[in-house]
Each structure stands twice: as C-alpha cells, then as structure tokens.
Write a protein that holds these residues in place. Structure first.
Motif, short mmCIF file in Angstrom:
data_model
loop_
_atom_site.label_atom_id
_atom_site.label_comp_id
_atom_site.label_asym_id
_atom_site.label_seq_id
_atom_site.Cartn_x
_atom_site.Cartn_y
_atom_site.Cartn_z
N THR A 26 -4.12 12.34 2.12
CA THR A 26 -2.99 12.03 3.00
C THR A 26 -2.49 13.27 3.77
O THR A 26 -2.29 13.21 4.99
CB THR A 26 -1.83 11.42 2.19
OG1 THR A 26 -2.35 10.31 1.47
CG2 THR A 26 -0.70 10.95 3.08
N GLU B 35 -4.36 5.26 6.48
CA GLU B 35 -3.02 5.74 6.81
C GLU B 35 -2.58 5.11 8.13
O GLU B 35 -3.38 5.02 9.07
CB GLU B 35 -3.00 7.28 6.94
CG GLU B 35 -3.72 8.06 5.83
CD GLU B 35 -3.05 8.03 4.46
OE1 GLU B 35 -1.89 7.56 4.35
OE2 GLU B 35 -3.69 8.47 3.47
N GLY C 216 -0.59 3.79 -3.29
CA GLY C 216 -0.07 4.31 -2.04
C GLY C 216 1.40 4.03 -1.86
O GLY C 216 2.11 3.70 -2.82
N ALA D 152 5.47 6.55 8.39
CA ALA D 152 4.04 6.40 8.04
C ALA D 152 3.90 5.80 6.65
O ALA D 152 4.83 5.89 5.83
CB ALA D 152 3.34 7.75 8.10
N CYS D 153 2.77 5.18 6.42
CA CYS D 153 2.48 4.66 5.09
C CYS D 153 0.97 4.57 4.92
O CYS D 153 0.23 4.62 5.91
CB CYS D 153 3.12 3.29 4.87
SG CYS D 153 2.69 2.06 6.11
N GLY D 154 0.51 4.47 3.68
CA GLY D 154 -0.94 4.42 3.47
C GLY D 154 -1.30 4.20 2.02
O GLY D 154 -0.42 4.06 1.16
#
Ligand code: HAM
Length: 425
Positions: A81, A127, A274, A291-293
């Motif tokens: 990440t 991501e 995540g 953001a996210c992932g």
C-alpha cells in the motif's frame, strides 16, 4: 545448502495454482478498470516507517532493512500500500486523481515462520484513490468477495469501523485507561502510550483483553451511518460477513472501515485484508485524497484452491532409435516449419487432421538423447501429457511409414510417409 527459513521454491502443483490465481486476478481486476503497477522490491525505509506506524509489528520487528553504500536506509518492501501511495503521488494525483490500481508480487517480513506465515510471501493488492463514499467501501468488499468466489474459495468477511478523527480520540483515551489495569507485554506497554489501538491486535495479550471497550460504542453519527450503509449493501450483495467489534488491523494508516476475510474452515489466518486510509496520501506528501484497498496472500489462498482437473493431453513427441536419428530430426524440422496446412491440402484421412492440428497449433518435441531406449521415451511423453508419439524405428524407415501411438485413446496405428509428406513444406 538450505533456502532461507520462511522462504520457499515454488514449483509443480503449487506453481500451477500460483499462475492460475495470478492470471485470474489480472483478468478480473483489469475487467473492473484496475490498472496494474509493479513497484520496486526495495524502497527507502521511511516509505514504511512513516505510513505503517513505528509501533506496528512490521516496523518494530519485521522489516528487512540495511544501510546502502551511500548511507541511505533501505528495506525489502513488507507490503504494497505505501509504495502504491508513493507511486500515486508522483504519477497520478494530478493526471488521474480517481484511480484504481492493482499489483502482484513478493513481500518480505521477518516473521516467526509458522504455517501460513512466511518471510517471503506474495500479495495481490487493489487500491482505489479518490473515492470516500460508503459505496466505494462496499464495492471494495464486494469485489474481494466475488474474486474469492471466482476462485472457488468459500470465505467470510469480518468488518468493523475504527472510527474517524472525531470519535476515535475519545475511544483511544478510554482504551488506554482500560489497559492500565492489565499486565501487558513490553511491546504493548510502548504501544499503550503511542497507539493503544495496536494493543488490541497483539498476539501475546489478546486473551487478556476480551473485556476491552468496543469502538462501536464510541462512533460518531457519521461513522455509524456509514457503517450501517456498508452492512446494508453487503447484505444486498449476498456477501457473507460479520461485524467484529475488536477488529482494528495492525497498521497505523487505517481510518474508518477495516475488514479481514477468512476461509470458512480456518478462522486463524486471514486470506485477505484491508480498509480505508483517507489520510495516508496527504501524510506522505500528496494532496488530501480519500483511499481504500485490500491485499491477499497468495500462499494462504492456494491452500483452498482446487485446480480444474488435469489439462487435456496435447502435442506430438517424436521417439526414435540410434539408427534413425537423422531421419527423426529431418521429420522434426519439417514438422516444426510447416504451418497450418490443413486448409490448403486435400485431406486424405480424418486421422491426419487430428495429428496435424496437434503439432501446428500445440506442442512438438523430440527426444534429445539418442542412446535412450524407446520405452523410456514413451514414459517421458506420457508423463509430460503429449497426445501422440511418433515412433521412428528401422522398420518404419525402411517401410516408409510412421507408427503413431495415441496416448489419449490408448491405440496405435500407422500413417504412410508419402501421405504425411503432403502436410509438410
Ligand atoms: P496485511 O494484513 O498485513 O495487510 O496483509 C494482507 C494479507 O497478506 C494477509 O491477509 C495475508 O493473507 C497475507 N500475509 C501477510 N503477512 C503474511 C505472511 N507473513 N505470510 C503469508 N501471507 C501473509 C496489508 O499488507 C495491507 N497493505 C493491505 C491493504 C491494502 N490495506 C489497504 N490496502
């Protein structure tokens, strides 16, 4: 000589599964508009110390770091990440602020090796930058779930929200207070002061903390609203999930939604994990960007993957004796150089069609050791999955025919060399 503890050579069936998982991921995530990136395996140490947090397990104990010749501190990347964020800031934040990227590759953590926990392991990670909605949270969990379903892996997701900058500080104070009544390991005594959330995922102290306060009791209105919305979407999308109030994840960059996926029969090690990290881009020097992932461990995944049954047999293997090698090699070269001639030639017999298709579209191989007996060559062709063996002995050369063994149908027949030559250039 031994390989390094916690690393492995990947070959045979395990490699087949790796390639299958990687190819499925490439196809699936590309079809959803994710772009693949490959970041370097070595990075400056600060890429991780800043982002993962200096009381995270990884930074405290697990990074492979060394001083480079120019005095800079370098590490083998422990996760994907932070490099993805570094990449986003440099390459995408202005040109494509809403971006979806994925990566596949090795990661390194100096963990105590045990089943499912390695020092070199492989992750597939996704991501999403530029989206802060509950819809993007739900989408992220949904695509993780549907990817696992695609692989035939039956999983359950544990989800939680670790709150936001408004509600988390109040919870953290309460949690710190609570931990003072506990006899904690030396690492957690440090964590208690720097980031008490980390105490909750300590492997040593977990048992002692069963009655710790739950973050969900401290959520602000927005966090509660968002979490309920995500749960509603997940139910609508038929994702199997459970709210796990103690789930906090081991890395400092998370905020809001966090999740972990487990195989339904093994709740010990997560196969995928995540969450949201809305402040990491800014923290690493970029423009504020939500953001996210998630990332999944390929070694853990392949334990649960059944490969489709063996690939069907295919191709032609030429076996010969010491006396016939020159003829065999002439035949090999002529067949190798002939292209798909079926359409141009008048088909004499259906059996030629089957054979010619095999070596023009599939594999064609010849024995490379003339001193080997025919039986040993047959065994090789069989174990390597060939469909036909061309047998060239003295009898065949003088009689101007080729004996063909069909390994699929377990039968043997002859083809006339004169007829067969019409397929060769
Ligand atoms: P993580 O939980 O540290 O998160 O790792 C994600 C997954 O990698 C784990 O669920 C596990 O399947 C696999 N994994 C981790 N460590 C090992 C190990 N030592 N041996 C084998 N497999 C392992 C992250 O790495 C975050 N970067 C995930 C993420 C992406 N969060 C947001 N975006």
């Amino acid at each position: 000589m031994q390989n390094i503890t916690g690393t492995s050579d990947i070959f045979g069936e395990a490699l087949e599964k790796f390639v299958f998982v990687e190819n499925t991921a490439r196809d699936y995530f590309s079809s959803l508009g994710f772009e693949e990136i490959r970041t370097p395996i070595i990075e400056y140490q600060e890429v991780f110390t800043k982002s993962l947090g200096d009381v995270s397990d990884i930074v405290m104990h697990q990074m492979y770091s060394f001083e480079d010749k120019d005095g800079s501190q370098v590490v083998l990347r422990p996760e994907g990440t932070a490099p993805a964020v570094r990449f986003y800031i440099k390459n995408l934040q202005y040109s494509k602020p809403r971006s979806k990227i994925f990566y596949i590759g090795p990661m390194f953590r100096r963990e105590k090796p045990q089943k499912g926990r390695y020092r070199q392991f492989h992750q597939i990670g996704c991501e999403i930058f530029g989206f802060g909605s509950g819809e993007s949270d739900s989408y992220l969990i949904y695509i993780a779930d549907s990817f696992l379903k695609k692989l035939g892996v039956e999983s359950i997701a544990l989800v939680n929200s670790i709150g936001c900058r408004v509600c988390r500080p109040r919870y953290i104070e309460q949690l710190r207070e609570y931990t003072y009544s506990k006899d904690l390991c030396p690492d957690c005594v440090r964590r208690r002061e720097k980031n008490p959330l980390r105490v909750l995922d300590c492997k040593i102290d977990a048992e002692k903390l069963n009655d710790a306060p739950a973050i969900s009791d401290y959520w602000c209105e927005d966090c509660k609203y968002n979490f309920d919305k995500v749960c509603k979407y997940l139910s609508d999308f038929s994702v199997k999930f459970r709210h796990e109030t103690k789930l906090v994840r081991g890395l400092d960059y998370y905020t809001g939604l966090v999740f972990e996926f487990y195989h339904k029969d093994d709740m010990k090690s997560a196969i995928l994990a995540g969450g949201r990290y809305d402040f990491l881009v800014e923290f690493m020097g970029g423009k504020p960007t939500p953001a996210c992932g998630f990332a999944m461990g390929i070694e853990r995944l392949i334990n649960f993957i059944q490969m489709p049954s063996r690939a069907p047999r295919g191709g032609v293997f030429i076996a010969y004796t010491e006396d016939t090698r020159e003829f065999a090699f002439w035949l090999f070269r002529s067949m190798k150089e002939s292209k798909d001639l079926l359409r141009q030639k008048k088909v004499i017999d259906e059996k030629y069609v089957r054979i010619v298709e095999e070596f023009t579209k599939g594999r064609l191989e010849i024995n490379l050791d003339p001193s080997r007996g025919l039986k040993s060559q047959f065994r090789q062709a069989d174990s390597e999955g060939y469909k036909f063996i061309f047998i060239i002995g003295m009898e065949e050369v003088s009689g101007k025919f080729i004996s063909v063994r069909d390994l699929e149908k377990s039968e043997q027949f002859q083809i006339s060399l004169q007829d067969f030559r019409t397929f060769l250039q």
